[in-house]
Structures are given as structure tokens and as C-alpha cells.
Design a protein around this motif. Structure first.
Motif, short mmCIF file in Angstrom:
data_model
loop_
_atom_site.label_atom_id
_atom_site.label_comp_id
_atom_site.label_asym_id
_atom_site.label_seq_id
_atom_site.Cartn_x
_atom_site.Cartn_y
_atom_site.Cartn_z
N THR A 31 0.87 -1.16 0.00
CA THR A 31 0.00 0.00 0.00
C THR A 31 0.91 1.22 0.00
O THR A 31 2.13 1.09 0.08
CB THR A 31 -1.01 0.00 1.17
N PRO B 265 -5.34 1.47 5.01
CA PRO B 265 -6.02 0.18 4.86
C PRO B 265 -7.17 0.04 5.85
O PRO B 265 -7.08 0.49 6.99
CB PRO B 265 -4.93 -0.84 5.18
N TRP C 48 -8.40 -5.39 5.68
CA TRP C 48 -7.76 -5.33 4.37
C TRP C 48 -6.85 -6.52 4.09
O TRP C 48 -6.96 -7.14 3.02
CB TRP C 48 -6.96 -4.03 4.24
N TYR D 121 -10.25 1.60 -4.56
CA TYR D 121 -10.23 2.31 -3.30
C TYR D 121 -11.59 2.22 -2.60
O TYR D 121 -12.62 2.07 -3.24
CB TYR D 121 -9.86 3.78 -3.51
N ASN E 162 -2.92 -1.06 -3.37
CA ASN E 162 -3.92 -1.99 -2.85
C ASN E 162 -3.67 -3.32 -3.54
O ASN E 162 -4.37 -3.71 -4.47
CB ASN E 162 -5.31 -1.45 -3.16
N VAL F 213 -8.45 0.16 0.23
CA VAL F 213 -7.82 1.07 1.16
C VAL F 213 -8.44 2.43 0.88
O VAL F 213 -8.87 2.71 -0.24
CB VAL F 213 -6.28 1.12 0.97
#
Length: 188
Positions: free
Chosen positions: A50, A56, A60, A80, A115, A168
């Protein structure tokens, strides 16, 4: 593991205060080189990535790594889950991005490395993030698309799952001019 790509802020200090292993690069080398340095320091069979402008969600790691248990899947990436700071402009940016990603299939040949999770073996097999610069000025190198390129390479090793809901929160550009400069950079 936090890789500080020669930032001028307190990134390394803050990360250490929170118990992270910190790698400080001696000069700004770009996201691909920073991520490769972090991957080299990692010891697990799965690598997750990330960015510093992302937060996150609590689940996640479980959600982004779950598809790696499926046969033939070597990586997972996702969109996202909203903006870190809610303003009209950041909500607009998030909405535009979700509209662009709305029709993506369950498997893609790309990655969004803010991500992202992948199997270490596949990452090593393709040589990690490709490193190339678009400007020869060592004081201000310009990089880009290393995550797209990694996705193309990983797709040769196996499948990449797209997860629209394992995200995230992203720190979108807060000002209109910064956002427009970013879009110009991406277009170039």
C-alpha cells in the motif's frame, strides 16, 4: 516494513515509533525501487503493498490476500474504499475512479499497487517491479507505470483477481490544480 524513498518529512521516525522495520533509501528512486527494497526485506510467501497516502481498512489484509488461495491466482488488486479526507473534490475523484472501474472483470492483467497482494514466488519470477526512468535528471527522476508493467508480467505467471470491495482509503489530491497536474502526468 516501511520504505522511506528519501522523503523530507518524518516518515522514518514515525514508522519506527510504531514498530515498523524501516528502510531509508539514500536518494529518491521512485515507487518501483522502493517497493522492490521492501520486498527484498520481507520474509513471507505473500507480499502486500500500500502507499503512504492510503489507509487500509481493518480487514484489508484478509480480504486482499484471500484470492491467493484460489488455483492459479498469483496476485490480487483492488479499487479504493473511499477518500481519507472527505471534501467535494476528493469525493468527486473517488466517484470518477469508481465509474472507470465499474465494469472491470473479476480477472485483469494489471495491478494497483497501493492496494495489492501477490505471491512472492511470482514476484521474484518476473524480477519485481520494472525500473525505468522517463527523465535522465538524477536530481528529479520521473517514473511511472511500474504497477501496470508488473501486472502485465504477473499475468504471464498466473491470474490476477480484481476486488472492487477490498480497498484502502486513498488520500486523493486535495486541490484542483494538484489533481489536474496528476492527471496530466498520467496522460503523458
Amino acid at each position: 516494513i516501511v520504505v522511506d524513498d528519501a522523503s523530507r518529512d518524518r516518515t522514518a521516525e514515525i514508522a519506527r515509533q510504531h514498530g515498523a522495520k524501516v528502510i531509508v533509501l539514500p536518494r529518491n528512486q521512485g515507487p518501483g525501487a522502493a517497493r522492490n527494497a521492501g520486498a527484498a526485506a520481507a520474509s513471507g510467501d505473500v507480499l502486500t503493498f500500500t502507499d503512504s497516502d492510503c489507509e487500509p481498512l481493518p480487514d484489508w489484509l484478509d480480504r486482499i490476500t484471500a484470492p491467493l488461495a484460489l488455483p492459479g491466482v498469483v496476485a490480487a488488486t483492488g479499487g479504493y474504499a473511499g477518500a481519507v479526507h472527505e471534501t467535494f473534490l476528493t469525493r468527486l475523484q473517488d466517484s470518477v475512479l469508481h465509474a472507470r472501474q465499474r465494469l472491470l472483470p473479476a480477472e485483469i492483467e494489471s495491478t494497483i499497487t497501493s492496494n495489492f497482494a501477490c505471491k512472492r514466488a511470482a514476484f521474484l519470477a518476473v524480477g519485481g517491479f520494472p525500473i525505468y526512468m522517463r527523465r535522465s535528471d538524477p536530481a528529479r527522476p520521473v517514473w511511472g507505470n511500474e504497477d501496470e508493467e508488473l501486472g502485465f508480467l504477473l499475468a504471464q505467471c498466473g491470474r490476477i483477481r480484481w476486488l472492487s470491495d477490498a480497498g484502502v482509503r486513498h488520500g486523493y489530491r486535495p486541490g484542483l490544480w494538484r489533481y489536474l497536474r496528476q492527471q496530466k502526468f498520467y496522460a503523458e
